[in-house]
Write a protein that holds these residues in place. Sequence first.
Motif, PDB file in Angstrom:
ATOM      1  N   SER A  91       0.854  -1.188   0.000  1.00  0.00           N
ATOM      2  CA  SER A  91       0.000   0.000   0.000  1.00  0.00           C
ATOM      3  C   SER A  91       0.887   1.234   0.000  1.00  0.00           C
ATOM      4  O   SER A  91       1.924   1.254   0.677  1.00  0.00           O
ATOM      5  N   PRO A  92       0.531   2.248  -0.764  1.00  0.00           N
ATOM      6  CA  PRO A  92       1.339   3.468  -0.755  1.00  0.00           C
ATOM      7  C   PRO A  92       1.327   4.129   0.611  1.00  0.00           C
ATOM      8  O   PRO A  92       0.368   3.995   1.381  1.00  0.00           O
ATOM      9  N   SER A  93       2.384   4.857   0.892  1.00  0.00           N
ATOM     10  CA  SER A  93       2.491   5.540   2.190  1.00  0.00           C
ATOM     11  C   SER A  93       1.350   6.517   2.405  1.00  0.00           C
ATOM     12  O   SER A  93       0.953   6.783   3.542  1.00  0.00           O
ATOM     13  N   ALA A  94       0.790   7.028   1.313  1.00  0.00           N
ATOM     14  CA  ALA A  94      -0.310   7.988   1.408  1.00  0.00           C
ATOM     15  C   ALA A  94      -1.541   7.399   2.070  1.00  0.00           C
ATOM     16  O   ALA A  94      -2.410   8.127   2.553  1.00  0.00           O
ATOM     17  N   ALA A  95      -1.642   6.056   2.100  1.00  0.00           N
ATOM     18  CA  ALA A  95      -2.820   5.413   2.701  1.00  0.00           C
ATOM     19  C   ALA A  95      -2.697   5.259   4.210  1.00  0.00           C
ATOM     20  O   ALA A  95      -3.694   4.974   4.882  1.00  0.00           O
ATOM     21  N   ILE A  96      -1.502   5.432   4.735  1.00  0.00           N
ATOM     22  CA  ILE A  96      -1.302   5.250   6.173  1.00  0.00           C
ATOM     23  C   ILE A  96      -1.965   6.396   6.932  1.00  0.00           C
ATOM     24  O   ILE A  96      -1.610   7.566   6.775  1.00  0.00           O
ATOM     25  N   ASN A 147       1.910  -6.882   6.958  1.00  0.00           N
ATOM     26  CA  ASN A 147       3.201  -6.618   7.581  1.00  0.00           C
ATOM     27  C   ASN A 147       3.842  -5.353   7.014  1.00  0.00           C
ATOM     28  O   ASN A 147       4.473  -4.575   7.746  1.00  0.00           O
ATOM     29  N   TYR A 148       3.672  -5.152   5.703  1.00  0.00           N
ATOM     30  CA  TYR A 148       4.275  -3.985   5.069  1.00  0.00           C
ATOM     31  C   TYR A 148       3.686  -2.690   5.605  1.00  0.00           C
ATOM     32  O   TYR A 148       4.420  -1.765   5.965  1.00  0.00           O
ATOM     33  N   ILE A 149       2.367  -2.603   5.657  1.00  0.00           N
ATOM     34  CA  ILE A 149       1.765  -1.340   6.076  1.00  0.00           C
ATOM     35  C   ILE A 149       1.987  -1.058   7.563  1.00  0.00           C
ATOM     36  O   ILE A 149       2.100   0.100   7.968  1.00  0.00           O
ATOM     37  N   ILE A 150       2.089  -2.118   8.354  1.00  0.00           N
ATOM     38  CA  ILE A 150       2.410  -1.918   9.768  1.00  0.00           C
ATOM     39  C   ILE A 150       3.832  -1.377   9.903  1.00  0.00           C
ATOM     40  O   ILE A 150       4.106  -0.487  10.722  1.00  0.00           O
ATOM     41  N   SER A 151       4.739  -1.887   9.057  1.00  0.00           N
ATOM     42  CA  SER A 151       6.120  -1.394   9.090  1.00  0.00           C
ATOM     43  C   SER A 151       6.210   0.067   8.679  1.00  0.00           C
ATOM     44  O   SER A 151       7.152   0.771   9.038  1.00  0.00           O
ATOM     45  N   LYS A 152       5.194   0.525   7.917  1.00  0.00           N
ATOM     46  CA  LYS A 152       5.170   1.916   7.471  1.00  0.00           C
ATOM     47  C   LYS A 152       4.489   2.843   8.471  1.00  0.00           C
ATOM     48  O   LYS A 152       4.442   4.063   8.262  1.00  0.00           O
ATOM     49  N   GLY A 153       3.924   2.284   9.544  1.00  0.00           N
ATOM     50  CA  GLY A 153       3.379   3.134  10.588  1.00  0.00           C
ATOM     51  C   GLY A 153       1.908   2.990  10.876  1.00  0.00           C
ATOM     52  O   GLY A 153       1.384   3.678  11.756  1.00  0.00           O
ATOM     53  N   GLU A 154       1.195   2.097  10.165  1.00  0.00           N
ATOM     54  CA  GLU A 154      -0.222   1.924  10.453  1.00  0.00           C
ATOM     55  C   GLU A 154      -0.393   1.187  11.789  1.00  0.00           C
ATOM     56  O   GLU A 154       0.373   0.276  12.115  1.00  0.00           O
ATOM     57  N   ASP A 155      -1.379   1.586  12.564  1.00  0.00           N
ATOM     58  CA  ASP A 155      -1.671   0.955  13.852  1.00  0.00           C
ATOM     59  C   ASP A 155      -2.070  -0.501  13.624  1.00  0.00           C
ATOM     60  O   ASP A 155      -3.069  -0.778  12.948  1.00  0.00           O
TER      61      ASP A 155
END
Length: 384
Positions: free
Chosen positions: A141-146, A162-170
């Motif tokens: 998912s693009p960072s813009a979605a976080i 796992n990817y989006i959690i690593s990017k900062g999503e709760d």
Amino acid sequence: MKTMKILCTYVLSGNGHLVPARTVKIELDKAGHETRLEQVFDILNMKWLGRLNRMIWREMLRHSSIEESIVGGADQSNAMSALVKFCVRFKSKTFKRYLEKFPADAIFATHPYGSTIFSAMVKHLGLNIPVYYYATDVFFSPSAAISNDLRRFFIPTEEGRNYIISKGEDPQKVRISPFPLQQNVKESPEMTKEEARAKLGLENIFTLQLNMGGEGLGSLSLLEALAVKEYDIQILIVGGIDNKLKKEVERVREKANRNIRIITTGFVKNVNEYLYASDIVAGRLGINTILEAFYLKRPFLVTELVYSVKPAADYIEKYHVGWNCNRNIGDQEKVIDMYATMTPPPHESLEEMEKNFSRIPIEYDAASLAEMLIRDTEEFKRGN
């Protein structure tokens, strides 16, 4: 179960965001809920930005060799943050007026513009409306979605989660969800290649589906390379086909050997039958196309990659259900040569490869995703 009003939103950049939004809407309608399917920038009375976004996106597809650096750079920029601030400041009243006409119980978005902007607006306006995002890229998912203003972040794979959690999503907000497969594919009666070809009036020979994508911006390089082959092969050109592309296909057809059958289908509603008729699906990697191929167990040959789907190509190779030959015509030819002629014998037959699809841990069910959305909205309302 109480009937709810659900606003399903998308951004028109090909069909990648429209199809899942529309598919979930159909399932919500079946369950008796009241829904609307709207483009994000129509709701905000910013149609000009929607047109500009689509124009830029199309240009990126036309120049896919430089798309990765441009889109990748934009993904790491603060562009979304600036757009959110602009919309919150200048478009919140427009958004509120829309909700007065359609008082949504929940907002379902299939594009970060919808999920990130609307969740920020809901918070700014003090509205008790949960905003859900479905990650159409499935593996990424693009960072813009976080955005931790979201109620839930739906994504169909563990790799994507796992990817989006690593990017900062709760992590508490992220849910692995089913993939919203289109009904005509999900409910497709199983057919053999021979049965599908007979029904479609095709010859019973090796068949390659060359998918041009919703915008018809795929490359014909592989078609040109195969047109001079001496063996029998049937090539189906599927997807968006405008007059310019028709002329280019016709130019290749006129020069092709007589044993090369080139059939232009364009958009088809019975995509399931054309997939069943194919031995291999090839083209620029689009998530809806590849997941439909996964579901009907058809190997995918990646001819071109764009930034957001690189993890999908890795997934194909991980489960041995296709080949990543990104912009390498020579390697693409070798794959088709090998399987069309069986000389030299391929390391893994298509029949053996089809068994690998059962190992893929993805659930395909739009109705279940719609149910997840409703159940969570009920939970949200009980807590408010």
